[in-house]
Each structure stands twice: as structure tokens, then as C-alpha cells.
Write an enzyme that holds these catalytic residues in place. Structure first.
Site, mmCIF file in Angstrom:
data_model
loop_
_atom_site.group_PDB
_atom_site.id
_atom_site.type_symbol
_atom_site.label_atom_id
_atom_site.label_comp_id
_atom_site.label_asym_id
_atom_site.label_seq_id
_atom_site.Cartn_x
_atom_site.Cartn_y
_atom_site.Cartn_z
ATOM 1 N N ASP A 78 4.461 -5.043 2.489
ATOM 2 C CA ASP A 78 3.534 -4.534 1.476
ATOM 3 C C ASP A 78 3.666 -5.410 0.236
ATOM 4 O O ASP A 78 4.763 -5.591 -0.285
ATOM 5 C CB ASP A 78 3.888 -3.071 1.143
ATOM 6 C CG ASP A 78 2.799 -2.389 0.337
ATOM 7 O OD1 ASP A 78 1.720 -2.982 0.131
ATOM 8 O OD2 ASP A 78 3.034 -1.252 -0.109
ATOM 9 N N HIS A 101 -7.253 -1.743 6.645
ATOM 10 C CA HIS A 101 -6.891 -1.505 5.239
ATOM 11 C C HIS A 101 -7.240 -2.726 4.383
ATOM 12 O O HIS A 101 -7.774 -2.573 3.281
ATOM 13 C CB HIS A 101 -5.403 -1.159 5.152
ATOM 14 C CG HIS A 101 -4.945 -0.873 3.764
ATOM 15 N ND1 HIS A 101 -5.553 0.063 2.955
ATOM 16 C CD2 HIS A 101 -3.936 -1.417 3.008
ATOM 17 C CE1 HIS A 101 -4.941 0.098 1.780
ATOM 18 N NE2 HIS A 101 -3.967 -0.796 1.786
HETATM 19 C C1 HEM Z 1 -0.117 4.744 2.690
HETATM 20 C C2 HEM Z 1 -0.639 4.031 1.719
HETATM 21 C C3 HEM Z 1 -0.728 2.537 1.744
HETATM 22 C C4 HEM Z 1 -0.044 1.637 2.519
HETATM 23 C C5 HEM Z 1 1.019 1.905 3.591
HETATM 24 C C6 HEM Z 1 -0.510 0.327 2.133
HETATM 25 C C7 HEM Z 1 -0.070 -0.852 2.714
HETATM 26 C C8 HEM Z 1 -0.640 -2.085 2.498
HETATM 27 C C9 HEM Z 1 -0.345 -3.276 3.253
HETATM 28 C C10 HEM Z 1 0.684 -3.352 4.381
HETATM 29 C C11 HEM Z 1 -1.126 -4.280 2.778
HETATM 30 C C12 HEM Z 1 -1.196 -5.721 3.267
HETATM 31 C C13 HEM Z 1 -0.222 -6.620 2.616
HETATM 32 C C14 HEM Z 1 -0.470 -6.835 1.160
HETATM 33 O O1 HEM Z 1 -1.341 -7.605 0.756
HETATM 34 O O2 HEM Z 1 0.191 -6.172 0.378
HETATM 35 C C15 HEM Z 1 -1.915 -3.724 1.685
HETATM 36 C C16 HEM Z 1 -2.822 -4.427 0.923
HETATM 37 C C17 HEM Z 1 -3.545 -3.895 -0.121
HETATM 38 N N1 HEM Z 1 -3.583 -2.574 -0.508
HETATM 39 FE FE1 HEM Z 1 -2.568 -1.067 0.350
HETATM 40 N N2 HEM Z 1 -1.448 0.463 1.152
HETATM 41 C C18 HEM Z 1 -1.612 1.790 0.877
HETATM 42 C C19 HEM Z 1 -2.478 2.349 -0.062
HETATM 43 C C20 HEM Z 1 -3.291 1.635 -0.910
HETATM 44 C C21 HEM Z 1 -4.115 2.204 -1.952
HETATM 45 C C22 HEM Z 1 -4.206 3.688 -2.279
HETATM 46 C C23 HEM Z 1 -4.746 1.154 -2.570
HETATM 47 C C24 HEM Z 1 -5.713 1.152 -3.744
HETATM 48 C C25 HEM Z 1 -6.040 2.189 -4.470
HETATM 49 C C26 HEM Z 1 -4.329 -0.059 -1.912
HETATM 50 C C27 HEM Z 1 -4.733 -1.316 -2.276
HETATM 51 C C28 HEM Z 1 -4.401 -2.475 -1.596
HETATM 52 C C29 HEM Z 1 -4.893 -3.779 -1.981
HETATM 53 C C30 HEM Z 1 -5.800 -4.126 -3.161
HETATM 54 C C31 HEM Z 1 -4.370 -4.681 -1.037
HETATM 55 C C32 HEM Z 1 -4.601 -6.194 -0.978
HETATM 56 C C33 HEM Z 1 -5.886 -6.507 -0.244
HETATM 57 C C34 HEM Z 1 -6.130 -8.014 -0.204
HETATM 58 O O3 HEM Z 1 -6.596 -8.543 -1.217
HETATM 59 O O4 HEM Z 1 -5.840 -8.638 0.828
HETATM 60 N N3 HEM Z 1 -3.440 0.270 -0.903
HETATM 61 N N4 HEM Z 1 -1.606 -2.389 1.542
#
Ligand code: HEM
Length: 289
Positions: free
Chosen positions: A138, A206
Site C-alpha cells: 500500500d 481499486h
Molecule cells: C480497505 C481499504 C483500502 C485498501 C486495502 C487500499 C489499498 C490500496 C492498494 C494496495 C493500492 C495500490 C498501491 C498503491 O499505489 O498504494 C492503493 C492505491 C490507491 N488507493 Fe487505496 N486502499 C483502500 C482504500 C482507499 C480509499 C478509501 C481511497 C480514497 C478515498 C484510496 C485511494 C487510493 C489511491 C488514490 C491510490 C493510488 C491510485 C493510483 O494512482 O495508482 N484507497 N490502495
């Protein structure tokens, strides 16, 4: 630019602690807010970030927050919904050691005792090489260096909008999926976090739902829990509130395409709030009373 609270940007801290407080009725919050701000001035073995709910921030009368800041309202419907639990004070403590974080948490509780009660009191950790409990890294696409400030800080006030959500994972359900299917849920490979490309990237992954231009945020989420309930405390800083709203509408299917993020079939948010983290200078003025 007015300088943000430095502790927002200190990375590599493995021990995490978060407190969310609600103000008691009929109290004057000013002295307790000043004590809290004084605690945040102390540099110590653990970092501390202080933020306030929209209503309390305007009551403290310490200057503007982000112009669009308001309480978090629920988004989505039925199984694809994010509930709201707006509270008044957010304290995020992080450091190398849990005992140092705990000492600071106790000091916060002392400062707010009788004025506000802790509705959320959560200890978290960094899981292996910064993985979520699903096993995926993450933070890979998080902005780096100066891009962090650009994403996270309003240049006018030096403050940030903070968005928090406690998510509860259904890991048993997620782990019934074979790894290639898990990768299609997230949109990145599991071992080394390489983004899926072209036809390999599903529209409901996601990453597909959150990689949207103009919505850069700086994420500092961390895993928490026990062998029973466990999940992710989502914690992120943005220069305005609208970028979070856009991301959430895409995740929860409140968009013309109606697609929801497949991740929410495996994890559910149970809290949600917006906060304002004032600049270091404004926090210092608050501490001075
Ligand atoms: C259970 C809840 C969540 C989990 C397990 C999770 C996990 C992850 C993972 C594994 C990634 C891909 C690796 C990375 O770029 O960090 C990611 C990307 C991302 N997440 Fe989450 N996330 C969660 C909730 C959220 C929420 C609530 C938001 C926004 C309100 C969010 C926004 C983002 C964004 C902006 C990216 C990067 C996208 C990109 O530009 O490639 N995430 N998240």
C-alpha cells in the site's frame, strides 16, 4: 507557503496510534485545544499530528480551514456504502516504538479529559514491507518528495484536509481468491506491486477507480487489528476536500458508469470523517492560547 505540521511527512515509522474524540456538550473547548496543541509542539521520540472536525475548527476561531471543508456525509447505497461518523478531534501518533506512542496517547487523554471522549482508540502497525493485510503493498503510487506537499497542503493556509475511514476486512473471503484474481481486484501484482496494463486491468479494480487525474492525495494508512477483527485505518491528506469526494464517488459507484470498486466486496468502511490539520504556525498560536 505556511509550513504544514512536519509529522505528517515523517515516513518509515512502524508503530501507529490514532485517537478520535467527540466533544462533550456545553464545554469550552479552547483550553483543552490549547493543551493539545502544546503537546504537539513537543518533539519527542514519537510524531504527533493534530486535526479538528469542521465544526470545532470554526468554533476555535483560529482562521480559515480549506474553503470547502464540511462534515463527512455518507456516500453510496446498500452494500456499497461508506458511513459517516464525524467527530471533533483527530490525533495521529507514529514512531519507531509502540511504548513511545502510548506515552503520547496517554498525555493526549489527560489533556482532553472531561472535555472530550475517545470514540476511537486504535493501535496499528506497519505490516512487513508496507503491505495491507490483504498482502498487497500500500502506497506505491503515493506522491514522493515535494509532490507530497503539492498533493497534501493548501498553499494559502499551510493546512490539509484529512480524510479517515476505519475499514474492516473479510480476509477469509479475499483469500479464497487465487492470486491472479486478487491482483485483478487491486489492479497491481501482489509480489512486487506492478500496475496491470491494458486489457489485463479491470475497470472495477481499486487502481482503476482511484487513479484519476487531479485527485492526488498523500496516503498514510496503516493496518490494525487482532486475529479477530482486522483491517486498514485509511488516513490521507489532501489540499482540498473535493478530491476525496471524487475518489469516493468512483469507489462507491456514484458516477455515470455506476461501477463500484471491487475492493469493497472484501472490506467495508465502518467510520468516516473529514478533519482540518492546521499549519505548524497556527497550531503554535493555538498552543499560546
Ligand atoms: C480497505 C481499504 C483500502 C485498501 C486495502 C487500499 C489499498 C490500496 C492498494 C494496495 C493500492 C495500490 C498501491 C498503491 O499505489 O498504494 C492503493 C492505491 C490507491 N488507493 Fe487505496 N486502499 C483502500 C482504500 C482507499 C480509499 C478509501 C481511497 C480514497 C478515498 C484510496 C485511494 C487510493 C489511491 C488514490 C491510490 C493510488 C491510485 C493510483 O494512482 O495508482 N484507497 N490502495
Amino acid at each position: 507557503m505556511s509550513t504544514p505540521q512536519n509529522s505528517i511527512f515523517v515516513e518509515g515509522t512502524r508503530a501507529q496510534y490514532v485517537l478520535e474524540y467527540s466533544l462533550a456538550d456545553g464545554v469550552d473547548p479552547q483550553p483543552a485545544a490549547a493543551s493539545l496543541a502544546q503537546l504537539a509542539q513537543q518533539t519527542g521520540p514519537a510524531e504527533m499530528v493534530v486535526a479538528f472536525g469542521p465544526a470545532l475548527w470554526s468554533r476555535l476561531n483560529m482562521g480559515p480551514s480549506a474553503s470547502d471543508l464540511r462534515d463527512f456525509k455518507p456516500i453510496g447505497e446498500g452494500d456499497h456504502a461508506a458511513p459517516a461518523s464525524q467527530r471533533d478531534v483527530l490525533v495521529w501518533i507514529h514512531g519507531a516504538e509502540h511504548d513511545d506512542c502510548f506515552d503520547r496517547a496517554l498525555a493526549v487523554e489527560d489533556a482532553l479529559s472531561g472535555v472530550a471522549s475517545a470514540e476511537l482508540d486504535l493501535r496499528g502497525f506497519v505490516y512487513h514491507d508496507s503491505r495491507d493485510l490483504t498482502g498487497f503493498i500500500d502506497g506505491s503510487a503515493n506522491p514522493k518528495d515535494d509532490a507530497r506537499l503539492d498533493a497534501a497542503v493548501d498553499p494559502e493556509t499551510g493546512g490539509s484536509v484529512v480524510f479517515t475511514q476505519r475499514w474492516v476486512h473479510d480476509l477469509d473471503k479475499f483469500n479464497t481468491l487465487a492470486v491472479p484474481e486478487q491482483e485483478r481486484v487491486i489492479g497491481r501484482t501482489k509480489a512486487d506491486s506492478i500496475e496491470l496494463e491494458g486489457d489485463a486491468m479491470p475497470a472495477d479494480s481499486h487502481v482503476s477507480r482511484t487513479d484519476i487525474s487531479g485527485t492526488k492525495i498523500y496516503r498514510r494508512s496503516f493496518p490494525y487489528g487482532s486475529v479477530g477483527e482486522k483491517g486498514l485505518y485509511f488516513l490521507a491528506f489532501g489540499r482540498d476536500m473535493e478530491r476525496f469526494e471524487v475518489l469516493l464517488r468512483h469507489m462507491f459507484g456514484v458516477t455515470d458508469d455506476g461501477i463500484h470498486d471491487r475492493l469493497i466486496e472484501f472490506s467495508k468502511p465502518v467510520t468516516g470523517g473529514y478533519w482540518f490539520a492546521p499549519s505548524a504556525k497556527v497550531l503554535k498560536a493555538l498552543a499560546a492560547g
